[in-house]
Design a protein around this motif. Structure first.
Motif, PDB file in Angstrom:
ATOM      1  N   SER A   2       0.818  -1.209   0.000  1.00 38.21           N
ATOM      2  CA  SER A   2       0.000   0.000   0.000  1.00 38.21           C
ATOM      3  C   SER A   2       0.856   1.264   0.000  1.00 38.21           C
ATOM      4  N   ALA A   3       1.941   1.250   0.757  1.00 40.71           N
ATOM      5  CA  ALA A   3       2.816   2.423   0.797  1.00 40.71           C
ATOM      6  C   ALA A   3       3.459   2.660  -0.567  1.00 40.71           C
ATOM      7  N   LEU A   6       0.830   4.272  -2.712  1.00 42.13           N
ATOM      8  CA  LEU A   6       0.642   5.656  -2.291  1.00 42.13           C
ATOM      9  C   LEU A   6       1.786   6.525  -2.801  1.00 42.13           C
ATOM     10  N   GLY A   7       3.006   6.027  -2.729  1.00 42.71           N
ATOM     11  CA  GLY A   7       4.158   6.770  -3.226  1.00 42.71           C
ATOM     12  C   GLY A   7       4.094   6.983  -4.729  1.00 42.71           C
ATOM     13  N   THR A   8       3.652   5.977  -5.453  1.00 43.73           N
ATOM     14  CA  THR A   8       3.514   6.105  -6.905  1.00 43.73           C
ATOM     15  C   THR A   8       2.439   7.130  -7.256  1.00 43.73           C
ATOM     16  N   ALA A   9       1.322   7.076  -6.548  1.00 40.82           N
ATOM     17  CA  ALA A   9       0.238   8.030  -6.801  1.00 40.82           C
ATOM     18  C   ALA A   9       0.672   9.453  -6.466  1.00 40.82           C
ATOM     19  N   ALA A  10       1.351   9.622  -5.336  1.00 39.76           N
ATOM     20  CA  ALA A  10       1.804  10.962  -4.935  1.00 39.76           C
ATOM     21  C   ALA A  10       2.843  11.499  -5.919  1.00 39.76           C
ATOM     22  N   GLY A  11       3.755  10.647  -6.349  1.00 38.88           N
ATOM     23  CA  GLY A  11       4.762  11.070  -7.315  1.00 38.88           C
ATOM     24  C   GLY A  11       4.152  11.468  -8.648  1.00 38.88           C
ATOM     25  N   SER A  12       3.159  10.719  -9.083  1.00 39.44           N
ATOM     26  CA  SER A  12       2.471  11.055 -10.337  1.00 39.44           C
ATOM     27  C   SER A  12       1.741  12.380 -10.213  1.00 39.44           C
TER      28      SER A  12
END
Length: 59
Positions: A2-3, A6-12
């Motif tokens: 999940s983290a 979340l990191g991929t979504a935030a970076g995008s």
């Protein structure tokens, strides 16, 4: 897992914001450079702390 998502979504999301900034195409590269520099802060801090703790005492 999940983290990571979340990191991929935030970076995008940050990259999309950077593309819409006045920096345009250079924005994502600037975001990447900033994130890399920020990643060095805790790394250097830990290295300095470990270096202080592992030195032998004088005297």
């Amino acid at each position: 897992m999940s983290a990571f998502n979340l990191g991929t979504a935030a970076g995008s999301w940050v990259t999309v914001l950077a593309l819409g900034s006045p920096f345009q195409a250079a924005g994502p590269a600037m975001v990447g450079a900033t994130m890399a520099a920020l990643a060095l802060v805790p790394t250097i801090t830990i290295a300095l702390i470990q270096g202080r703790c592992s030195r032998p005492a004088l005297g």
